[in-house]
Design an enzyme around this catalytic site. Structure first.
Site, PDB file in Angstrom:
ATOM      1  N   HIS A 256       0.962  -1.155  -0.011  1.00  0.00           N
ATOM      2  CA  HIS A 256       0.130   0.151   0.051  1.00  0.00           C
ATOM      3  C   HIS A 256       0.926   1.214   0.097  1.00  0.00           C
ATOM      4  O   HIS A 256       1.968   1.279   0.760  1.00  0.00           O
ATOM      5  CB  HIS A 256      -0.781   0.020   1.289  1.00  0.00           C
ATOM      6  CG  HIS A 256      -2.098   0.985   1.267  1.00  0.00           C
ATOM      7  ND1 HIS A 256      -1.885   2.389   1.417  1.00  0.00           N
ATOM      8  CD2 HIS A 256      -3.290   0.770   1.100  1.00  0.00           C
ATOM      9  CE1 HIS A 256      -3.153   3.000   1.343  1.00  0.00           C
ATOM     10  NE2 HIS A 256      -3.914   2.192   0.982  1.00  0.00           N
ATOM     11  N   ARG A 272      -6.290   9.970  -0.009  1.00  0.00           N
ATOM     12  CA  ARG A 272      -5.962  10.498  -1.576  1.00  0.00           C
ATOM     13  C   ARG A 272      -7.117  10.512  -2.414  1.00  0.00           C
ATOM     14  O   ARG A 272      -7.434  11.637  -2.976  1.00  0.00           O
ATOM     15  CB  ARG A 272      -5.086   9.671  -2.024  1.00  0.00           C
ATOM     16  CG  ARG A 272      -3.598   9.990  -1.669  1.00  0.00           C
ATOM     17  CD  ARG A 272      -2.601   8.748  -2.284  1.00  0.00           C
ATOM     18  NE  ARG A 272      -2.623   7.607  -1.307  1.00  0.00           N
ATOM     19  CZ  ARG A 272      -2.830   6.208  -2.119  1.00  0.00           C
ATOM     20  NH1 ARG A 272      -2.829   6.117  -3.402  1.00  0.00           N
ATOM     21  NH2 ARG A 272      -3.117   5.366  -1.274  1.00  0.00           N
TER      22      ARG A 272
END
Ligand SMILES: Cc1cc2nc3c(=O)[nH]c(=O)nc-3n(C[C@H](O)[C@H](O)[C@H](O)COP(=O)(O)OP(=O)(O)OC[C@H]3O[C@@H](n4cnc5c(N)ncnc54)[C@H](O)[C@@H]3O)c2cc1C
Length: 609
Positions: A256, A272
């Site tokens: 990740h 994000r």
């Protein structure tokens, strides 16, 4: 005749995360007796740590307009780098909207559409007043539409608490603090498990017409992982150790992009998705240089590689824990951060002493998800042994191929729980359960002997924690985001050595009950075997696909490698045996993913500016 507690049921589910509980609910609601086993109380399973959300093509939010299962299917196949089985991806995409709505009906408080205007990445978004109050979605990596349904950033928590309430309502038996040590089988059929009570150390036998493995991922094989400490892959290695059941695509390991430095707790992709940026040491937003189209929201494998590439070029921020980049969510504002991203805000405050309302968050790619696992067919039936099923992160169903899209795993657990649970119920109704008592005695005896030998051989010269540290280091250093022949060979030979050494563990303690050293010693050989399958699979696969990136073979090679690795561990073998099978391409022929790979060359030149 040996003496041990023996439980018999129709369906035995190993694992009380979302996948296990959802399958158990399906079987129980069809009138079957079900027992669930778990290392921890169900609500402590790793599913409850999931943050960002669950994908389903509802198309309610303005940015999800026009979404449907066809688009979700295509995103999933591209995300997988054509490594998934497309019939599974199709089944999944069609059922995800049903699963998300069913979870709403059971009580999940999904965030809803608010008919208001807002600014996202410099653009104005106006939600449709007609859709007000319907389940909304946020943006996530590698998707053409906003499709990730969420409950702020505590989606796994609300899903698992809701699911477990249904388990309680149905009165399904749960035996927690119980660890499965092996599968009982006669090389053809699985009859149940031998387990150990983690409080008393007593061995127990469970026999069942169907045995279901839903034990989650193996993240903790790597030193730095976002996974819970219980995610050690034990369900996968008990299946592997039967010698009959293969593990699929173990080399496909997801990193990740944003684990917080240095505890590696996850900072959700939702940060994000909601508009957060990645910055380098000069506070330059570098992702648009590499990925002009998807920027911070290309698929996870791509973003993780870009971050590491940028750090390698010298743009990382130095720290005592190695170089990192920054995640900036300050511009999202205090209200948004303290509501929609409150879990990660608290993680930043409690585990790093920073406040993301005002401060940048230090992040680096971190092991996160296991695409590989127990290979099953589309019905969740494990290869190799009758009566054995697997689902969730422990399985290679295979929905994710070489890269899982964010939000597709929570969705997989509930969709597979529903669909595979139905198959388990039908199978179980027709299946009988006949075994000899000597078969059970042999399996229990084997585990008793192992425990006895470990406790008696306290002067054995290998320390289990040292072996584990070396295994973690071997994987992290040699089988990470960037891979190549030299380091992979080193990993394979080191794991070969560690495996041999794991047969000579000596304990410093002699407790048979709640003894973590004994529990670790019972797991270490299996964990090293999983690590070996990962490294051997990665060494053999001479191409780059999704998360598996070979610097010495940087291109995807569909002519030779459009196939799935199957790793077997025959009895007495010193290394895994690798076989291959074709992936199922039913609708979308291999092509360009639409991000990342196509721009690899241009990014090299852009980013040096
Ligand atoms: C921090 C974090 C955030 C995430 N966020 C998201 C997200 O936003 N969206 C998304 O789609 N995915 C997300 N994921 C991935 C997703 O949460 C998991 O893949 C999924 O929840 C796994 O569910 P599961 O039921 O397969 O396994 P788990 O929830 O891990 O449950 C495994 C169960 O197996 C039991 N068990 C294990 N071994 C044994 C044994 N030997 N004997 C008995 N019981 C055993 C455990 O006690 C546990 O009950 C996230 C993952 C992490 C780590």
């Amino acid at each position: 005749m040996k003496h041990y507690d023996h439980f018999t049921t129709d369906v035995l589910v190993v694992g009380a995360g979302l996948a296990g509980e959802r399958a158990a609910i399906e079987a129980a609601s069809r009138g079957l007796n079900v027992i669930i086993l778990s290392l921890v109380p169900p609500r402590r399973s790793h599913s409850s740590a999931a943050q960002g959300g669950m994908q389903a093509a509802l198309g309610n939010s303005a940015m999800g307009k026009g979404d449907n299962p066809d688009v979700h299917f295509a995103d999933t196949v591209k995300g997988s780098d054509w490594g998934c089985d497309q019939d599974v991806a199709r089944l999944f995409a069609e059922n995800a909207p049903i699963a998300v709505r069913q979870m709403a009906y059971w009580g999940v408080p999904w965030n809803r559409v608010k008919a208001e205007k807002r600014i996202y990445d410099g653009k104005e978004i106006q939600e449709d007043p007609e859709k007000e109050g319907l389940i909304t979605a946020r943006n996530f990596g590698g998707t053409a539409k906003w499709r990730t349904c969420y409950t702020s950033d505590g989606t796994g928590h609300s899903l698992l608490y809701t699911m477990d309430s249904v388990v309680l309502k149905l009165g399904i038996t749960v035996h927690d603090r119980t660890e499965v040590l092996s599968l009982i089988h006669d090389d053809k059929r699985c009859f149940g498990v031998v387990s150990r009570c983690l409080r008393t150390g007593q061995l127990r036998v469970y026999t069942a017409r169907s045995t279901v493995i839903a034990t989650g991922g193996y993240g903790r094989l790597y030193g730095a992982s976002t996974n819970a400490v219980i995610n050690e892959g034990s369900g996968m290695f008990v299946a592997l150790e039967t010698g009959k059941v293969p593990l699929g695509n173990m080399e496909a390991v997801q990193f990740h992009p944003t684990g917080i430095v240095p505890t590696w707790i996850l900072i959700t992709e939702g940060a994000r998705g909601d508009g957060g940026y990645l910055l380098d040491k000069n506070h330059h937003r570098f992702m648009p240089d590499y990925e002009p189209k998807k920027k911070e929201l290309a698929s996870r494998d791509v973003v993780s590689r870009r971050i590491m590439q940028h750090i390698r070029k010298g743009y990382g921020v130095d720290s005592p824990h190695g170089p990192h980049v920054w995640l900036d969510i300050r511009h999202l504002g205090e209200k948004h951060i303290n509501t929609n991203l409150r879990e990660i805000a608290n993680i930043c405050r409690n585990f790093r002493g920073i406040d993301p309302v005002h401060d940048l968050i230090p992040v680096r790619p971190t092991q996160h998800y296991s695409m590989g696992g127990i290979r099953t067919d589309i019905n969740g039936i494990a290869y190799g042994l009758e009566g054995l099923f697997a689902l969730g992160e422990a399985a290679c169903w295979d929905l994710h191929g070489f890269n899982r899209l964010g939000g597709n795993s929570l969705a997989e657990t509930v969709v597979a729980g529903m669909v595979v649970g139905d198959k388990i119920a039908s199978y179980t109704r027709e299946a009988d359960l006949q075994y000899s008592s000597s078969l059970i005695d042999d399996h229990v005896g084997f585990q008793e002997d192992r425990i006895q030998a470990l406790i008696e051989a306290r002067n054995g010269d290998e320390n289990v924690y040292e072996l584990r540290r070396e295994m973690e280091e071997t994987l992290s250093e040699n089988v990470g985001i960037f891979r190549s022949e030299g380091p992979l060979k080193k990993a394979v030979s080191k794991l070969h050595e560690l495996l041999e050494r794991s047969y000579h563990v000596g304990l410093t303690s002699d407790g048979k009950g709640a003894n973590p050293e004994l529990a670790s010693a019972l797991r270490i050989t299996g964990m090293i075997k999983l690590a070996y399958c990962i490294a051997a699979g990665a060494l053999a696969r001479e191409e780059s696909r999704g998360s598996h990136y070979r610097e010495d073979f940087p291109a995807r090679d569909d002519d030779n490698w459009l196939k799935r690795t199957l790793a077997y561990w025959p009895e007495g073998a010193k290394e895994p045996v690798l076989e291959y099978e074709p992936v199922k391409i039913t609708e979308l022929p291999p092509g360009d993913r639409g991000y990342g790979e196509a721009t690899r060359e241009s990014a090299e030149s852009n980013s040096s500016s």
